[in-house]
Enzyme design. Structure first.
Site, PDB file in Angstrom:
ATOM      1  N   THR A 130       0.820  -1.211   0.000  1.00 46.95           N
ATOM      2  CA  THR A 130       0.000   0.000   0.000  1.00 46.95           C
ATOM      3  C   THR A 130       0.852   1.258   0.000  1.00 46.95           C
ATOM      4  O   THR A 130       2.005   1.242   0.457  1.00 46.95           O
ATOM      5  CB  THR A 130      -0.908   0.014   1.255  1.00 46.95           C
ATOM      6  OG1 THR A 130      -1.572   1.272   1.369  1.00 46.95           O
ATOM      7  CG2 THR A 130      -0.093  -0.200   2.521  1.00 46.95           C
ATOM      8  N   ASP A 131       0.283   2.359  -0.452  1.00 46.04           N
ATOM      9  CA  ASP A 131       0.991   3.639  -0.378  1.00 46.04           C
ATOM     10  C   ASP A 131       1.051   4.184   1.044  1.00 46.04           C
ATOM     11  O   ASP A 131       1.821   5.113   1.337  1.00 46.04           O
ATOM     12  CB  ASP A 131       0.349   4.668  -1.318  1.00 46.04           C
ATOM     13  CG  ASP A 131      -1.113   4.968  -1.008  1.00 46.04           C
ATOM     14  OD1 ASP A 131      -1.681   4.350  -0.087  1.00 46.04           O
ATOM     15  OD2 ASP A 131      -1.695   5.826  -1.701  1.00 46.04           O
ATOM     16  N   GLU A 132       0.275   3.615   1.959  1.00 47.59           N
ATOM     17  CA  GLU A 132       0.247   4.126   3.329  1.00 47.59           C
ATOM     18  C   GLU A 132       1.575   3.919   4.058  1.00 47.59           C
ATOM     19  O   GLU A 132       1.829   4.559   5.080  1.00 47.59           O
ATOM     20  CB  GLU A 132      -0.912   3.505   4.106  1.00 47.59           C
ATOM     21  CG  GLU A 132      -2.266   3.854   3.511  1.00 47.59           C
ATOM     22  CD  GLU A 132      -3.437   3.515   4.412  1.00 47.59           C
ATOM     23  OE1 GLU A 132      -3.284   3.640   5.648  1.00 47.59           O
ATOM     24  OE2 GLU A 132      -4.492   3.131   3.888  1.00 47.59           O
ATOM     25  N   TYR A 155      -1.730  -0.495  11.021  1.00 42.68           N
ATOM     26  CA  TYR A 155      -1.864  -1.158   9.715  1.00 42.68           C
ATOM     27  C   TYR A 155      -0.687  -0.846   8.803  1.00 42.68           C
ATOM     28  O   TYR A 155      -0.035  -1.748   8.272  1.00 42.68           O
ATOM     29  CB  TYR A 155      -3.172  -0.730   9.042  1.00 42.68           C
ATOM     30  CG  TYR A 155      -3.186  -1.005   7.549  1.00 42.68           C
ATOM     31  CD1 TYR A 155      -3.029  -2.299   7.065  1.00 42.68           C
ATOM     32  CD2 TYR A 155      -3.328   0.039   6.636  1.00 42.68           C
ATOM     33  CE1 TYR A 155      -3.012  -2.558   5.696  1.00 42.68           C
ATOM     34  CE2 TYR A 155      -3.314  -0.209   5.272  1.00 42.68           C
ATOM     35  CZ  TYR A 155      -3.150  -1.504   4.808  1.00 42.68           C
ATOM     36  OH  TYR A 155      -3.121  -1.751   3.457  1.00 42.68           O
ATOM     37  N   LYS A 159       2.365  -3.306   7.275  1.00 37.98           N
ATOM     38  CA  LYS A 159       2.638  -3.486   5.841  1.00 37.98           C
ATOM     39  C   LYS A 159       4.055  -3.047   5.494  1.00 37.98           C
ATOM     40  O   LYS A 159       4.728  -3.683   4.668  1.00 37.98           O
ATOM     41  CB  LYS A 159       1.624  -2.705   5.009  1.00 37.98           C
ATOM     42  CG  LYS A 159       0.217  -3.300   5.020  1.00 37.98           C
ATOM     43  CD  LYS A 159       0.163  -4.709   4.452  1.00 37.98           C
ATOM     44  CE  LYS A 159       0.375  -4.737   2.949  1.00 37.98           C
ATOM     45  NZ  LYS A 159       0.215  -6.102   2.383  1.00 37.98           N
TER      46      LYS A 159
END
Length: 346
Positions: A130-132, A155, A159
């Site tokens: 993810t870009d997060e 989260y 990741k």
């Protein structure tokens, strides 16, 4: 190719499974069928001779070894993950166990199989992220493959940890890996704890539409079927050890996105009053990142991928899908996190 897809009954995973089977790949769908995993998501391809299902948990190493030995995949597409930021605030342990320990198990099971079968560079382990992991942006700038990691939630931290593990297995053991980091996905079969389906379903039920803070947080929106196309391109054509950012090139403020959905519903399913009247501003999410934006130019230049739909086109398709598929979403309305808010424990 024979592709082992983890999390293939989830939102993005099922889009990958459907597209891969349609394109003639053999697919082994490995899924634990937790609350957001639904075999209904892959019903359209479940009778195909190119599709098989394994009910297993990526935290179970013995099950993974059995599945690799039985199916002998040419590639792994690892999507299985806990993915809801709000849930990670209330229960970070599940995210650590699944996203970090589960990814470790997948890497070790894949490495053992790769060595045993002497697959050399013909095998691929594709890790979908993810870009997060990059943190939060200001008003300008975009995430690139060189952006330093700066995760802000349990989260995104889990990741980021899994991304680092995958890169370590490439550099230390030579496992041929490919990584992709995507922007916010939306589209059919999206579990209704997330923003877009929650807005649609709350509106259809005449319930308040919650918007965190003032709705000024910006996200880059990627139609899930465009994402599935990019992922299959990365696993078949990507260079081992390389990372590719996959973005929709569709930045929108949350409040603007919500208003667009309400306008579409006013057109497609008119009510007695404008659906935007249901919008309510609620207490913001703890640690809510201000803005995400992906620069997808590298995957465009090297693999020739570009998103095919604008967010307006994709939202129209998505709203129409939910209008046409009440049998899919009605049983989910009382699920924790769908009918109630989670993530306020902080």
């Amino acid at each position: 190719m024979k592709i082992l897809v983890t999390g293939g009954a989830g939102f993005i995973g099922s889009a990958v499974v459907r597209l891969a089977v349609e394109r003639g790949h053999q697919v082994v769908n490995l899924d634990a069928l937790t609350y957001a995993g639904r075999l209904e998501n892959v019903a359209s391809v479940s009778d195909s001779p190119n599709y098989s299902f394994e009910h297993a948990d990526i935290r179970d190493r013995a099950a993974l070894d059995r599945i690799f030995a039985a199916h002998k995949p040419d590639a792994v597409m690892h999507l299985a993950a806990e993915s809801h930021v709000d849930r990670s605030i209330d229960g970070p342990g599940d995210f650590i166990e699944t996203n970090i320990t589960g990814t470790y198990n997948m890497l070790e099971a894949a490495r053992a199989y790769w060595v045993r079968e002497d697959r050399s560079d013909t095998f691929r382990f594709h890790h979908i992220s993810t870009d997060e992991v990059y943190g939060s942006l200001g008003d300008e700038g975009m995430f690139t493959e060189q952006t330093p990691y700066d995760p802000r939630s349990p989260y995104s931290a889990s990741k980021a940890s899994s991304d680092h593990l995958v890169r370590a297995w490439f550099h230390t053991y030579g496992l041929p890996v490919v990584l992709t980091n995507c922007s916010n996905n939306y589209g059919p079969y999206h579990f209704p704890e997330k923003l877009i389906p929650k807005v649609i379903l709350n509106a259809l039920q005449g319930k308040e539409i919650p918007v965190y803070g003032l709705g000024l947080n910006v996200r880059d929106w990627l139609y899930v079927e465009d994402h599935a196309d990019a992922l299959l391109l990365a696993v078949t054509k990507g260079t081992p050890g390389e990372s590719y950012n996959v973005g929709g090139e569709n930045e929108r403020r949350n409040i603007d996105l919500v208003n667009t959905i309400c306008s579409l519903l006013d057109e497609l399913r008119p009510g007695t009053a404008p659906y935007a009247d249901l919008i309510r501003y609620v207490e913001d999410r703890p640690g809510h990142d201000a803005r995400y934006a992906i620069d997808p130019s590298f995957i465009g230049e090297t693999l020739g991928w570009r998103p095919s739909v604008t967010v307006e086109e994709g939202l129209r398709k998505t709203v129409q899908w939910y209008l046409d598929n009440q049998a899919w979403w009605k049983p989910l309305l009382n699920t924790d996190g769908v009918g109630t808010r989670v993530g306020v424990g902080a």
